[in-house]
Design a protein around this motif. Structure first.
Motif, PDB file in Angstrom:
ATOM      1  N   ILE A  24       0.878  -1.165   0.000  1.00  0.00           N
ATOM      2  CA  ILE A  24       0.000   0.000   0.000  1.00  0.00           C
ATOM      3  C   ILE A  24       0.916   1.214   0.000  1.00  0.00           C
ATOM      4  CG2 ILE A  24      -1.745   1.278   1.285  1.00  0.00           C
ATOM      5  CD1 ILE A  24      -2.640  -1.409   2.484  1.00  0.00           C
ATOM      6  N   ASP A  25       0.774   2.078  -0.994  1.00  0.00           N
ATOM      7  CA  ASP A  25       1.656   3.241  -1.129  1.00  0.00           C
ATOM      8  C   ASP A  25       1.600   4.120   0.114  1.00  0.00           C
ATOM      9  OD1 ASP A  25       2.446   2.506  -3.633  1.00  0.00           O
ATOM     10  OD2 ASP A  25       0.927   3.689  -4.656  1.00  0.00           O
ATOM     11  N   GLY A  26       2.772   4.541   0.580  1.00  0.00           N
ATOM     12  CA  GLY A  26       2.853   5.441   1.720  1.00  0.00           C
ATOM     13  C   GLY A  26       2.883   4.755   3.069  1.00  0.00           C
ATOM     14  N   VAL A  27       2.830   3.440   3.094  1.00  0.00           N
ATOM     15  CA  VAL A  27       2.882   2.690   4.349  1.00  0.00           C
ATOM     16  C   VAL A  27       4.309   2.192   4.537  1.00  0.00           C
ATOM     17  CG1 VAL A  27       2.007   0.634   5.539  1.00  0.00           C
ATOM     18  CG2 VAL A  27       0.469   2.034   4.209  1.00  0.00           C
ATOM     19  N   PRO A  28       4.891   2.361   5.722  1.00  0.00           N
ATOM     20  CA  PRO A  28       6.275   1.922   5.954  1.00  0.00           C
ATOM     21  C   PRO A  28       6.470   0.421   5.706  1.00  0.00           C
ATOM     22  CG  PRO A  28       5.512   3.274   7.765  1.00  0.00           C
ATOM     23  CD  PRO A  28       4.329   3.015   6.901  1.00  0.00           C
ATOM     24  N   LEU A  29       7.678   0.056   5.348  1.00  0.00           N
ATOM     25  CA  LEU A  29       7.994  -1.330   5.029  1.00  0.00           C
ATOM     26  C   LEU A  29       7.735  -2.262   6.215  1.00  0.00           C
ATOM     27  CD1 LEU A  29       9.030  -3.063   2.731  1.00  0.00           C
ATOM     28  CD2 LEU A  29      11.344  -2.710   3.590  1.00  0.00           C
ATOM     29  N   ALA A  96       1.329  -0.350  13.730  1.00  0.00           N
ATOM     30  CA  ALA A  96       0.932  -0.639  12.348  1.00  0.00           C
ATOM     31  C   ALA A  96      -0.499  -0.183  12.106  1.00  0.00           C
ATOM     32  CB  ALA A  96       1.071  -2.132  12.072  1.00  0.00           C
ATOM     33  N   ARG A  97      -1.354  -0.365  13.102  1.00  0.00           N
ATOM     34  CA  ARG A  97      -2.744   0.079  12.990  1.00  0.00           C
ATOM     35  C   ARG A  97      -2.813   1.585  12.774  1.00  0.00           C
ATOM     36  NH1 ARG A  97      -4.871  -1.140  18.105  1.00  0.00           N
ATOM     37  NH2 ARG A  97      -4.608  -3.303  17.484  1.00  0.00           N
ATOM     38  N   ARG A  98      -1.968   2.320  13.450  1.00  0.00           N
ATOM     39  CA  ARG A  98      -1.948   3.786  13.326  1.00  0.00           C
ATOM     40  C   ARG A  98      -1.589   4.209  11.894  1.00  0.00           C
ATOM     41  NH1 ARG A  98       0.294   4.500  17.831  1.00  0.00           N
ATOM     42  NH2 ARG A  98       2.422   4.111  17.152  1.00  0.00           N
ATOM     43  N   HIS A  99      -0.615   3.536  11.295  1.00  0.00           N
ATOM     44  CA  HIS A  99      -0.208   3.866   9.926  1.00  0.00           C
ATOM     45  C   HIS A  99      -1.312   3.541   8.917  1.00  0.00           C
ATOM     46  CE1 HIS A  99       3.911   5.109  10.546  1.00  0.00           C
ATOM     47  NE2 HIS A  99       4.095   4.082  11.358  1.00  0.00           N
ATOM     48  N   LEU A 100      -1.940   2.377   9.080  1.00  0.00           N
ATOM     49  CA  LEU A 100      -2.988   2.003   8.132  1.00  0.00           C
ATOM     50  C   LEU A 100      -4.224   2.887   8.305  1.00  0.00           C
ATOM     51  CD1 LEU A 100      -3.729   0.155   5.828  1.00  0.00           C
ATOM     52  CD2 LEU A 100      -4.574  -1.504   7.482  1.00  0.00           C
ATOM     53  N   ARG A 101      -4.555   3.230   9.539  1.00  0.00           N
ATOM     54  CA  ARG A 101      -5.698   4.137   9.763  1.00  0.00           C
ATOM     55  C   ARG A 101      -5.414   5.522   9.184  1.00  0.00           C
ATOM     56  NH1 ARG A 101      -9.969   2.252  12.549  1.00  0.00           N
ATOM     57  NH2 ARG A 101      -9.594   0.752  14.199  1.00  0.00           N
ATOM     58  N   ALA A 102      -4.173   5.958   9.217  1.00  0.00           N
ATOM     59  CA  ALA A 102      -3.823   7.257   8.630  1.00  0.00           C
ATOM     60  C   ALA A 102      -4.053   7.250   7.119  1.00  0.00           C
ATOM     61  CB  ALA A 102      -2.370   7.600   8.943  1.00  0.00           C
ATOM     62  N   LYS A 103      -3.793   6.133   6.455  1.00  0.00           N
ATOM     63  CA  LYS A 103      -4.063   6.027   5.023  1.00  0.00           C
ATOM     64  C   LYS A 103      -5.552   5.843   4.743  1.00  0.00           C
ATOM     65  CE  LYS A 103      -1.588   5.802   2.082  1.00  0.00           C
ATOM     66  NZ  LYS A 103      -1.167   6.859   1.177  1.00  0.00           N
TER      67      LYS A 103
END
Length: 135
Positions: A24-29, A96-103
């Motif tokens: 998913i673009d913009g999500v850290p590796l 990880a949840r925080r990053h995906l929720r931000a997208k």
């Protein structure tokens, strides 16, 4: 000295070739690797990124779809995709949840802003199931 064939090497090392991980673009590796691990346990490979692409394509659709234009079969429904994303969010680590929720947040906000709530929908249902055209 002759070289061993790759298949012979895999037999001796016991390792299989790795499948390509959907990103998913913009999500850290680090988050991508966590998503890949949870897909192996809870879903199928590429389930989360596919669901994210489906949800984003619904949000970007022009003109905005009406009730009769949205597919309701389990394989193509954008609401099933949102259910998959929500299940993934529940089993992820907090970081990880925080990053995906931000997208996911801007996409959710766009869909909420374009679609009114159904006043007769079940209040216990998730918000995407209470949208007027989701029934």
């Amino acid at each position: 000295m002759p070289r061993k064939r790759p298949s012979a090497l895999r037999v001796t090392t016991g390792r299989r070739p790795r499948e390509k991980t959907a990103v998913i673009d913009g999500v850290p590796l680090k988050v991508v690797h966590e998503i890949a691990r949870l897909e192996c346990v809870h879903f199928w490979p590429g389930a989360v990124s596919s669901a994210f692409r489906t949800w984003v394509s619904l949000a970007r659709q022009r003109p905005w779809p009406t009730f009769s234009q949205i597919p309701f079969c389990p394989c193509c429904s954008p609401f099933d995709a949102r259910d998959t994303l929500e299940r993934a969010l529940r089993v992820m680590s907090p970081a990880a949840r925080r990053h995906l929720r931000a997208k996911l947040g801007p996409v959710d906000d766009l869909i909420r802003s374009r679609t009114p709530n159904d006043p007769f929908a079940d209040p216990a249902a998730p918000w995407w199931d209470r949208l007027l055209w989701s029934r």
